[in-house]
Scaffold this active site. Structure first.
Site, PDB file in Angstrom:
ATOM      1  N   LYS A 126       0.822  -1.217   0.000  1.00 50.11           N
ATOM      2  CA  LYS A 126       0.000   0.000   0.000  1.00 50.11           C
ATOM      3  C   LYS A 126       0.851   1.261   0.000  1.00 50.11           C
ATOM      4  CE  LYS A 126      -4.461  -1.638   1.083  1.00 50.11           C
ATOM      5  NZ  LYS A 126      -5.739  -1.582   1.748  1.00 50.11           N
ATOM      6  N   LYS A 219      -5.274  -7.373  -7.632  1.00 50.75           N
ATOM      7  CA  LYS A 219      -6.595  -7.724  -7.097  1.00 50.75           C
ATOM      8  C   LYS A 219      -7.600  -6.600  -7.380  1.00 50.75           C
ATOM      9  CE  LYS A 219      -6.826  -6.109  -2.364  1.00 50.75           C
ATOM     10  NZ  LYS A 219      -7.507  -6.326  -1.109  1.00 50.75           N
ATOM     11  N   LYS A 222     -11.129  -1.307  -4.266  1.00 44.27           N
ATOM     12  CA  LYS A 222     -11.995  -0.123  -4.210  1.00 44.27           C
ATOM     13  C   LYS A 222     -11.273   1.113  -4.698  1.00 44.27           C
ATOM     14  CE  LYS A 222     -13.759  -1.401   0.311  1.00 44.27           C
ATOM     15  NZ  LYS A 222     -12.515  -1.523   1.066  1.00 44.27           N
TER      16      LYS A 222
HETATM   17  N1  AQP Z   1     -10.267  -8.579  -4.821  1.00 45.28           N
HETATM   18  C1  AQP Z   1     -10.691  -9.212  -3.735  1.00 45.28           C
HETATM   19  N2  AQP Z   1     -11.047 -10.515  -3.797  1.00 45.28           N
HETATM   20  C2  AQP Z   1     -11.493 -11.154  -2.682  1.00 45.28           C
HETATM   21  N3  AQP Z   1     -11.636 -10.562  -1.479  1.00 45.28           N
HETATM   22  C3  AQP Z   1     -11.297  -9.258  -1.382  1.00 45.28           C
HETATM   23  N4  AQP Z   1     -11.309  -8.377  -0.357  1.00 45.28           N
HETATM   24  C4  AQP Z   1     -10.858  -7.174  -0.776  1.00 45.28           C
HETATM   25  N5  AQP Z   1     -10.555  -7.237  -2.084  1.00 45.28           N
HETATM   26  C5  AQP Z   1     -10.802  -8.516  -2.489  1.00 45.28           C
HETATM   27  C6  AQP Z   1     -11.755  -8.688   0.991  1.00 45.28           C
HETATM   28  O1  AQP Z   1     -12.685  -7.691   1.370  1.00 45.28           O
HETATM   29  C7  AQP Z   1     -12.577  -7.469   2.773  1.00 45.28           C
HETATM   30  C8  AQP Z   1     -12.600  -6.006   3.060  1.00 45.28           C
HETATM   31  O2  AQP Z   1     -11.457  -5.423   2.609  1.00 45.28           O
HETATM   32  P1  AQP Z   1     -11.031  -3.994   3.194  1.00 45.28           P
HETATM   33  O3  AQP Z   1     -12.110  -3.037   2.980  1.00 45.28           O
HETATM   34  O4  AQP Z   1     -10.580  -4.133   4.598  1.00 45.28           O
HETATM   35  O5  AQP Z   1      -9.799  -3.556   2.384  1.00 45.28           O
HETATM   36  P2  AQP Z   1      -8.955  -4.201   1.304  1.00 45.28           P
HETATM   37  O6  AQP Z   1      -8.718  -5.652   1.530  1.00 45.28           O
HETATM   38  O7  AQP Z   1      -7.757  -3.375   1.151  1.00 45.28           O
HETATM   39  O8  AQP Z   1      -9.988  -4.055   0.103  1.00 45.28           O
HETATM   40  P3  AQP Z   1      -9.877  -3.226  -1.208  1.00 45.28           P
HETATM   41  O9  AQP Z   1     -11.145  -3.445  -1.922  1.00 45.28           O
HETATM   42  O10 AQP Z   1      -8.630  -3.514  -1.955  1.00 45.28           O
HETATM   43  O11 AQP Z   1      -9.882  -1.738  -0.706  1.00 45.28           O
HETATM   44  P4  AQP Z   1      -8.782  -0.600  -0.803  1.00 45.28           P
HETATM   45  O12 AQP Z   1      -8.651  -0.296  -2.247  1.00 45.28           O
HETATM   46  O13 AQP Z   1      -9.382   0.512  -0.023  1.00 45.28           O
HETATM   47  O14 AQP Z   1      -7.509  -1.119  -0.216  1.00 45.28           O
HETATM   48  C9  AQP Z   1     -11.322  -8.183   3.273  1.00 45.28           C
HETATM   49  O15 AQP Z   1     -11.711  -9.337   3.993  1.00 45.28           O
HETATM   50  C10 AQP Z   1     -10.618  -8.577   2.006  1.00 45.28           C
HETATM   51  O16 AQP Z   1      -9.949  -9.819   2.145  1.00 45.28           O
END
Ligand code: AQP
Length: 357
Positions: A126, A219, A222
């Protein structure tokens, strides 16, 4: 005479997990987390948090400013409810309304070692190349996550692959706390053994890792600047169709066997998504669509994705149209969460010797 069963753990089995309100909830969040949270509620006591304090660890372009944060917090709450989570039987709330999270995180900053935190790969991913410019909060994120879980003495955490290392760190922190304060914990009569449980990952079947529709090696996320990289939960049928049809593929037709997906991340991702949405095994999907053009497979995927996601999106739109109702759910959840967290934090203050009323 039969002997009575002995409880091996002094803790009530309890599930904790959270999602960051960083905007654009997508298919990966749904399949990898929220849908599984809903499945777990039938056999467990669950606490599901909208982790807004985590959301602000990155720049304002990620957390979206005050209006964006409020909107995204309500959107995650709506997604929990739309996925079927019962907010009366379980607890749904936003993290910042329960101050004990931040307080315990500070304690854990003083328990965790720099070496442990330095090993966290998610910080490296990140923070990217400009690590010197990352916030201290992003570095301390895993200690806040440990506090989120342990302030409820949660025993089980459904985690995606990307969060497993953070859960390991949570266990290390719990273990060091229990060890460092073992005498004091016994002296105060708080527990005959360890104070914090060592939480276990909860694996309820393989959670699919959904990749970006623009690049199968990244992956779905968001915060990806390209909206075409993800299927948002609130996308309508037209947007879903457009994004799936534009999803990156390669010039070869779909293979007839799974082995043929090796080295073809975009094709593999679309098959993974199809499998997760339909409940079918990838092998049987490839038997059906293998050898044909991507366009035929994509049309079937559009139909499936619209059928599965539209009801969730429609329910989320209906719920977010009434922000006062969502805020009331969060306030009620926060009150019930505080009732569990406050006594734990009192114990921790007592263990350290902080003078309190
Ligand atoms: N691409 C993905 N495939 C499967 N699971 C996913 N998760 C996130 N992306 C994927 C799961 O969603 C949960 C919540 O995630 P988070 O909001 O804590 O943050 P993150 O994992 O960092 O999700 P994002 O979507 O990638 O958000 P940003 O861009 O803000 O960093 C977790 O259980 C994660 O495993």
């Amino acid at each position: 005479m039969t002997s009575k069963p002995v409880s091996l753990s002094p803790y009530k089995p309890r599930v904790f997990s959270g999602v960051q309100p960083t905007g654009n909830l997508h298919l990966g969040n749904y399949l990898g987390a929220i849908k599984r949270f809903a499945e777990l509620q039938h056999a467990h006591d669950c606490i599901y948090c909208v982790v807004d304090l985590h959301a602000i660890t990155q720049g304002v372009e990620v957390w979206g400013g005050p209006e964006g944060l409020r909107r995204a917090t309500r959107e995650v709450t709506a997604a929990y409810i739309a996925a079927g989570i019962d907010t009366k039987k379980h607890i749904v709330f936003n993290q910042s309304q329960v101050v004990e999270h931040a307080e315990l995180a500070w304690i854990f900053n003083c328990i965790a070692r720099m070496g442990w935190a330095n090993r966290m790969t998610q910080f490296k991913e990140k923070a990217g190349k400009d690590r010197e410019n990352a916030s201290v909060g992003l570095f301390a994120y895993p200690m806040l996550m440990a506090a989120d879980i342990l302030v409820y003495r949660a025993t089980h955490v459904p985690v995606g692959d990307d969060q497993k290392q953070h859960l390991e760190l949570t266990r290390d922190i719990a273990q060091k706390f229990n060890f460092d304060f073992a005498d004091r914990i016994r002296e105060l009569g708080l527990s005959s053994g360890e104070y914090f449980p060592l939480p276990e990952p909860l694996i309820a079947g393989p959670a699919p890792r959904v990749m970006s529709l623009r690049d199968g090696s990244k992956k779905m996320s968001k915060s990806d600047p390209s909206d075409y990289s993800r299927l948002n939960l609130t996308d309508d049928a037209d947007a879903i169709a457009q994004k799936v049809r534009k999803a990156k593929t390669d010039p070869e037709p779909l293979p007839s066997e799974e082995a043929g997906l090796k080295g073809r991340p975009e094709a593999e991702n679309l098959v993974t998504i199809f499998a997760a949405l339909s409940g079918e095994a990838p092998a049987s999907i490839l038997q059906q669509y293998g050898g044909g053009q991507f366009s035929t497979f994509k049309n079937a995927l559009v139909e499936l994705a619209v059928a599965k996601l539209s009801p969730v999106g429609a329910e989320m739109r209906r719920l977010t149209a009434d922000p006062a109702m969502i805020d009331a759910v969060l306030a009620d959840g926060a009150e019930r969460a505080r009732a569990i967290a406050a006594p734990v934090m009192r114990d921790v203050r007592e263990i350290y010797g902080f003078i309190q009323e």
